[in-house]
Design a protein around this motif. Structure first.
Motif, PDB file in Angstrom:
ATOM      1  N   THR A  25      12.597  -7.150   2.698  1.00 32.12           N
ATOM      2  CA  THR A  25      12.021  -7.643   3.945  1.00 32.12           C
ATOM      3  C   THR A  25      12.733  -8.927   4.368  1.00 32.12           C
ATOM      4  O   THR A  25      13.264  -9.659   3.536  1.00 32.12           O
ATOM      5  CB  THR A  25      10.531  -7.946   3.768  1.00 32.12           C
ATOM      6  N   PRO A  26      12.749  -9.214   5.693  1.00 38.33           N
ATOM      7  CA  PRO A  26      13.366 -10.469   6.143  1.00 38.33           C
ATOM      8  C   PRO A  26      12.790 -11.699   5.445  1.00 38.33           C
ATOM      9  O   PRO A  26      13.526 -12.632   5.115  1.00 38.33           O
ATOM     10  CB  PRO A  26      13.071 -10.480   7.648  1.00 38.33           C
ATOM     11  N   ALA A  27      11.479 -11.694   5.191  1.00 40.06           N
ATOM     12  CA  ALA A  27      10.858 -12.846   4.533  1.00 40.06           C
ATOM     13  C   ALA A  27      11.411 -13.027   3.127  1.00 40.06           C
ATOM     14  O   ALA A  27      11.696 -14.137   2.687  1.00 40.06           O
ATOM     15  CB  ALA A  27       9.345 -12.688   4.491  1.00 40.06           C
ATOM     16  N   ARG A  28      11.580 -11.943   2.399  1.00 40.91           N
ATOM     17  CA  ARG A  28      12.095 -12.051   1.035  1.00 40.91           C
ATOM     18  C   ARG A  28      13.564 -12.468   1.044  1.00 40.91           C
ATOM     19  O   ARG A  28      13.989 -13.262   0.206  1.00 40.91           O
ATOM     20  CB  ARG A  28      11.890 -10.728   0.284  1.00 40.91           C
ATOM     21  N   ARG A  29      14.343 -11.943   2.007  1.00 36.81           N
ATOM     22  CA  ARG A  29      15.737 -12.380   2.111  1.00 36.81           C
ATOM     23  C   ARG A  29      15.814 -13.871   2.401  1.00 36.81           C
ATOM     24  O   ARG A  29      16.681 -14.574   1.870  1.00 36.81           O
ATOM     25  CB  ARG A  29      16.462 -11.591   3.209  1.00 36.81           C
ATOM     26  N   ALA A  30      14.906 -14.358   3.236  1.00 41.53           N
ATOM     27  CA  ALA A  30      14.898 -15.792   3.557  1.00 41.53           C
ATOM     28  C   ALA A  30      14.586 -16.625   2.323  1.00 41.53           C
ATOM     29  O   ALA A  30      15.149 -17.716   2.138  1.00 41.53           O
ATOM     30  CB  ALA A  30      13.878 -16.071   4.659  1.00 41.53           C
ATOM     31  N   LEU A  31      13.720 -16.134   1.442  1.00 38.35           N
ATOM     32  CA  LEU A  31      13.396 -16.847   0.212  1.00 38.35           C
ATOM     33  C   LEU A  31      14.601 -16.882  -0.733  1.00 38.35           C
ATOM     34  O   LEU A  31      14.865 -17.892  -1.384  1.00 38.35           O
ATOM     35  CB  LEU A  31      12.190 -16.204  -0.470  1.00 38.35           C
ATOM     36  N   HIS A  32      15.325 -15.761  -0.824  1.00 39.76           N
ATOM     37  CA  HIS A  32      16.552 -15.745  -1.626  1.00 39.76           C
ATOM     38  C   HIS A  32      17.555 -16.751  -1.072  1.00 39.76           C
ATOM     39  O   HIS A  32      18.191 -17.501  -1.830  1.00 39.76           O
ATOM     40  CB  HIS A  32      17.176 -14.347  -1.614  1.00 39.76           C
TER      41      HIS A  32
END
Length: 212
Positions: A25-32
């Motif tokens: 998800t975009p949110a998880r990519r942003a956290l990475h």
């Protein structure tokens, strides 16, 4: 902490790592992205956010496991592989080595992984993950996962002060933090997880790790 990391930032071959599930998800990519950027800042390395985003635009047909690295020169390298099958419930045991909670290298994800790899090489049969404890007997991290537990009042996770990586799944779930002593592991409900695999139910095996 930053000065201690920067003194080792020139270690030959050192790289930062993020392991993503392709199609995250975009949110998880942003956290990475945020975690890798924070690690680069702590080491005094450059970080190109747009370069990160380009590097994770990959072909899902090449495999669901995406390993992205960043070197001291600011260069990204992405490799893909298949995601191996796993059991629905993981067996857990304690690693034979203790971690030092004040070690700043525990808080960034890098190729400096000898303690984790050595522990996994000594994993007993029937165990999928080993948990480390720190110098105070507090549970901190797994070799490849974050620990989550429930004493009966909801899911919790060990605090960063125990000495662990700020996991992406940990940030996404936003569980309250609580210290867990290693002696209490047989008496709580357990899960482990990471951004690649998600949350995995776990059971305490209590088997000693093999010395390697």
């Amino acid at each position: 902490m930053e000065s201690a990391l920067r003194s080792g930032a020139g270690e030959p071959g050192l790289k930062l790592i993020e392991t993503l599930r392709v199609g995250s998800t975009p949110a998880r990519r942003a956290l990475h992205r945020a975690r890798m950027a924070a690690g680069a800042a702590a080491l005094g390395w450059g970080f190109d956010a747009a370069g990160f985003d380009r590097a994770v635009q990959v072909d899902p047909a090449a495999g669901l496991r995406l390993r992205l690295t960043l070197d001291a020169g600011g260069r990204f390298e992405a490799t893909q592989a298949a995601l191996p099958a796993m059991r629905a419930e993981w067996g857990l045991a304690l690693a034979g080595t203790r971690l030092l909670s004040s070690d700043p290298w525990l808080r960034i994800k890098s190729t400096r992984r000898a303690v984790y790899d050595t522990a996994r090489a000594g994993m007993p049969e029937g165990v999928e993950e080993l948990l480390f404890q720190n110098e105070r007997g507090e549970v901190c991290d797994g070799t490849i996962t974050t620990l989550f537990f429930d004493r009966g009042d909801g899911m919790r996770t060990p605090p960063l002060s125990s000495g662990l990586l700020p996991g992406v799944l940990r940030a996404e779930l936003a569980c309250p933090e609580q210290v867990l002593q290693a002696d209490d592991l047989p008496r709580v409900r357990l899960w482990v997880g990471n951004a690649l695999r998600g949350l995995i139910p776990a059971v305490w095996q209590g088997l000693p790790a093999r010395e390697v």
